[in-house]
Design an enzyme around this catalytic site. Structure first.
Site, short mmCIF file in Angstrom:
data_model
loop_
_atom_site.label_atom_id
_atom_site.label_comp_id
_atom_site.label_asym_id
_atom_site.label_seq_id
_atom_site.Cartn_x
_atom_site.Cartn_y
_atom_site.Cartn_z
N ASP A 162 0.84 -1.20 0.00
CA ASP A 162 0.00 0.00 0.00
C ASP A 162 0.87 1.25 0.00
OD1 ASP A 162 -2.21 -1.57 -0.13
OD2 ASP A 162 -3.05 -1.00 1.81
N TYR A 190 -1.84 4.72 -2.65
CA TYR A 190 -3.31 4.80 -2.56
C TYR A 190 -3.90 5.52 -3.77
CZ TYR A 190 -3.44 2.90 2.17
OH TYR A 190 -3.35 2.07 3.24
N HIS A 221 -9.96 -6.03 9.02
CA HIS A 221 -9.33 -7.07 8.19
C HIS A 221 -9.14 -8.40 8.92
CE1 HIS A 221 -8.80 -3.97 5.22
NE2 HIS A 221 -8.01 -3.27 6.02
#
Length: 486
Positions: A221, A224, A351
């Site tokens: 990540d 973004y 998550h």
């Protein structure tokens, strides 16, 4: 221990999330690269209104946080995006970042708007005195109406370890400085996950730059961008001051996938084009997983892919088995570090269970290879576990650390599950932005510190000494400092 009320925390988080959403919409209007109304006058009025709303919303958000007790630490909300423009000539190199290739080479990567600019790097050990050069190649890619600039990659070397080099890309632009990693221990590795490009990202990067380090590791990540391709360009410019001076070694996260239904763009197109890692040198068939050695082979780093096949018999599984169990001799390599995106152990509500299939498939390989520590991102918080194997404390298992708190625009994951089945294995957890440092001192000892972003300061909140698992005796873990959990 924080005494701020849960209601205050929930209210401030809600305001932060609303601001983040409104801010993103305003930025799209302000950006100016595509028309909102169809006329220049209309676009000017809309942009001015959007800017006014940004200022108003920022003021409201700041007021909410000032209302909290001054002596309490209040976790920050998502902060505005930091968009870094490019106002140099088309041939001027931008988005410069470096990565290691083999034992004594470095890959220099950069972008030019001029797609005919040369893919050449001139370099030397004296300022503006370039005694060597290397020529590479460039690529481009399309995403809907977006077409990237020329993405250049050139490999320089052989280079001497622990040495400062001056270099210039593409026969134009600025001179950059890099330092190669040392040829032996000690070595200091910065670890950040889920970085993004917000004001909190900028704060994290400034804290990293304030203290020296040898290499940066990022478990997924990055920008973004999430299909909005100009954000990849802005991200590259934002991280350039740090990424051009020390190697950045990265692996992919879910925000790098960038596929769309129906249209079915191939996944990881932008990531693979822009952030090329040394996967071929490690025998990998994919830029999404690879390994490399540092400190003269005393540290082996494995970057795994959470979003590419990992089941037993898959290409990644077969490669990992060979890499860990056949290529790594722990008598010569006392430290093995693994990074991946989706955590295998996680007591946060965010998550939950997303890394479980990969854990079931691959955990045995890491355990048998006596991997010392596993870093992950994805969850926007910090959490450190004890040494674990198969959901139980085990002195011969890796220490698991989640560090997905670099500064992303989605905000923090502040809710941990107190009665989670792994809660007894979780040693320290906090939902704050920050970064970590792993200083491997010698063949037996290393110290890990996690630094929370407290305004202009990087405050050490968690510190622990590790002993290498290469030793036949059970490894020791010594907690030096531990702040109160928030």
């Amino acid at each position: 221990m924080s005494t701020s009320s849960p209601c205050l925390r929930d209210d401030t988080r809600s305001v932060g999330l609303l601001f983040a959403a409104a801010n993103a919409a305003c930025l799209r209007c302000i950006d100016g690269r595509r028309s909102v109304t169809g006329t220049a006058c209309g676009d000017f009025v809309v942009a001015a209104m959007a800017h006014s709303w940004r200022v108003l919303l920022q003021g409201i958000t700041s007021l909410v946080f000032l209302c909290a007790h001054a002596d309490e630490y209040v976790r920050p909300p998502p902060s505005p995006l930091v968009l870094v423009p490019h106002d140099k000539p088309a041939a001027h190199p931008q988005q410069v970042h470096i990565s290691i290739v083999g034992t004594n080479h470095m890959r220099i990567s950069w972008v030019t708007d001029d797609r005919s600019a040369p893919s050449v790097v001139h370099y030397g050990t004296s300022r503006s005195n370039y005694t060597s050069s290397a020529t590479g190649s460039h690529t481009t890619y399309r995403y809907f109406l977006y077409k990237s600039g020329a993405i250049h990659h050139a490999t320089i070397g052989p280079l001497s370890p622990g040495t400062v080099y001056y270099y210039r890309c593409g026969d134009a632009g600025d001179e950059f400085t890099l330092r190669t990693p040392p040829s032996s221990l000690p070595i200091e590795l910065v670890v950040i996950g889920d970085l993004g490009q917000t004001e909190w990202t900028a704060s994290t990067l400034s804290h990293i730059a304030a203290a020296d380090h040898d290499m940066l590791l990022l478990p997924g990540d990055l920008s973004y961008a999430d299909t909005w391709q100009p954000l990849w360009d802005s991200f590259g410019r934002l991280v350039q001051p740090t990424a051009s001076s020390r190697p950045w070694m990265v692996t992919e996260g879910n925000h790098e996938i960038e596929t769309l239904p129906i249209v079915e763009f191939a996944p990881f197109v932008a990531y693979n084009a822009r952030w090329r890692m040394p996967y071929e040198e490690s025998g990998s068939a994919s830029n999404l997983y690879y390994s490399f050695d540092v400190a003269g082979g005393e540290v082996h780093v494995v970057m795994l892919g959470s979003y590419v096949g990992f089941e037993e018999g898959s290409e990644q599984y077969v490669w990992l088995e060979k890499d860990l169990l056949a290529r790594v001799d722990r008598r010569r390599t006392p430290w093995v570090v693994v990074l991946l995106h989706a955590p295998w152990y996680n007591t946060n509500q965010a998550h939950q269970g997303e890394g479980e299939k990969m854990r079931v498939a691959m955990e045995r390989l890491l355990y048998e290879a006596r991997v010392d520590v596993v870093f992950s991102g994805h969850v926007h918080a910090y959490e450190r576990f004890t040494r674990i194997y198969d959901n139980e404390a085990d002195s011969r298992g890796p220490m698991y650390i989640t560090i997905g708190d670099g500064g992303n625009r989605e905000g923090l994951a502040s809710k941990f599950i107190k009665d989670h089945k792994s809660a007894h294995l979780s040693v320290f957890r906090e939902a704050s932005f920050g970064h970590g440092r792993l200083r491997i001192v010698n063949e037996t000892s290393a110290v890990w510190t996690w630094h929370r972003n407290d305004d202009e300061h990087a405050t050490v909140r968690d510190e622990v000494w590790l002993e290498s698992l290469a030793s036949p005796k059970p490894a020791m873990v010594t907690v030096v400092r531990r702040g109160d959990e928030l």
